[in-house]
Structure formats: structure tokens, C-alpha cells
Scaffold this motif. Sequence first.
Motif, PDB file in Angstrom:
ATOM      1  N   PHE A   1       0.926  -1.205   0.205  1.00 41.21           N
ATOM      2  CA  PHE A   1       0.041  -0.074  -0.004  1.00 41.21           C
ATOM      3  C   PHE A   1       0.938   1.233  -0.006  1.00 41.21           C
ATOM      4  N   LYS A   2       0.464   2.405  -0.839  1.00 36.80           N
ATOM      5  CA  LYS A   2       1.300   3.495  -0.913  1.00 36.80           C
ATOM      6  C   LYS A   2       0.389   4.780  -0.824  1.00 36.80           C
ATOM      7  N   LYS A   3       0.967   5.716   0.067  1.00 40.02           N
ATOM      8  CA  LYS A   3       0.197   6.692   0.440  1.00 40.02           C
ATOM      9  C   LYS A   3       0.904   8.140   0.643  1.00 40.02           C
ATOM     10  N   TRP A   4       0.308   9.271   0.114  1.00 41.83           N
ATOM     11  CA  TRP A   4       1.108  10.346   0.755  1.00 41.83           C
ATOM     12  C   TRP A   4       0.602  10.760   2.098  1.00 41.83           C
ATOM     13  N   PHE A   5       1.414  11.134   2.817  1.00 40.22           N
ATOM     14  CA  PHE A   5       1.040  11.609   4.102  1.00 40.22           C
ATOM     15  C   PHE A   5       1.880  13.263   4.462  1.00 40.22           C
ATOM     16  N   ALA A   6       1.144  13.886   5.231  1.00 38.15           N
ATOM     17  CA  ALA A   6       1.615  15.317   5.514  1.00 38.15           C
ATOM     18  C   ALA A   6       2.514  15.314   6.688  1.00 38.15           C
ATOM     19  N   GLY A   7       2.930  13.885   7.177  1.00 43.87           N
ATOM     20  CA  GLY A   7       3.522  13.879   8.555  1.00 43.87           C
ATOM     21  C   GLY A   7       2.327  13.332   9.523  1.00 43.87           C
ATOM     22  N   ALA A   8       2.704  12.182  10.108  1.00 43.69           N
ATOM     23  CA  ALA A   8       1.847  11.631  10.845  1.00 43.69           C
ATOM     24  C   ALA A   8       2.241  10.546  11.911  1.00 43.69           C
TER      25      ALA A   8
END
Length: 205
Positions: A143-150
Motif C-alpha cells: 500500500f502506498k499513500k502520501w502523508f503530510a507527516g503523521a
Amino acid sequence: MSSHHFVKEQQEPALLILNTIGFGYESIAPLLEWSPTVLVAQEEVHTVISWGIKIDLIIADMDFQKENYSLLEEQYPVKFLGVSDENFLDEGLQYLIATKHGSVNVIGFNHQQVFGLEAMLSFLDLVVWDAPMRYFPVKNGAFKKWFAGASLQLHAPEGTFVEVQENEENQIYAITYATFIEVGEGFVTFKSNKVFWIGDFVMDY
């Protein structure tokens, strides 16, 4: 719901409300944007009605149905979906599968019990909301996803290995109780040879 002007019937994620502890209308409202099918367990019906949410199905035992028969008229066109042994989750998911829904947001389900849902993942895309977090499964290995920092929780049976790739750096985690990781801004890839769940915070306390 009566208005499905923007999307095809059953295409938007249904909403299955089992428990409202830790949730308010504000946290549920974004999930109502496309007029999803709304199912509510009997104990939460009056709370959900007080929020002004239109319910499609009340999952209820015979006693509740008899005592609250007036809801069928007051909340028309709501219907009752019978349940025994208080198995509200199972009854709701079976209904959604039978009516060809593809996905559902489950509100107020203990994330410690998500491993028991894996048989359903072939039929439904499930997102489980257990305040203050939501959990979604990774069932195809990666699974690949963009995060804003988490801050994320990797949730799987103890001993499961999950590989996390971030900025060309790989790290392998052996899952234990409440395995939390911090990710920076950018794309993050998760891999495992078993089904696992990723939890992220959706509410601030």
C-alpha cells in the motif's frame, strides 16, 4: 436516503454506526457528503436522530422494534433490519454485501477486534473508526499513500512483519501491541505478506 444525484446507487461508502462514544456530529458529517446508506444499531438511534441524520435502516431486535414502531412513520422511509444476539455488526455487513455495496465506514467498533473481519474483506472495503483513530486494511500485500507527516499505528497479529519504505529508506517492524511509527511528509509504502491495518488519527483531543 433519497438523494443520489451525484453518484451511482451503492457506489459511495455506506455508514454503519454501532457506537457513538467519542464521536460527535462534526466527526461524522464529512462521511455524509454523498448521501450514503446509513445503518444504525438500536442503542444509537436516538443519538443519531438528534444529530439530524436521516437513517435508512435500524438494526434492532424484536423488542426494540415493537417498542419503537412509531419510528417507521416518524423517520419514513426508515426500515428495521432484524437482529438476534445483538450481532449488529454482522447483520449490517451481511445486508450491505447482499445489496451490492462495495464499501463501508464502521463507526464505533473496537479496533482490537478487526482481525475477525478479514473474511469480509473479499466482499467489502472496510474502514473502522475507533475514536480517535480510523483503521483501514492492507489486504493485497502493499500500500502506498502520501502523508503530510503523521503518527500511525501498524495493527496486526503479534509477530507480523511490516516493511515501511520512506524516502528510499526501508525499515522492518515486528508488530507488537500498539506499534506506533512516525512518518514525515511524502509518499510512504507499506508491505507485508499478511493482512494488516493502518490506523491514523482523525480527531484531536
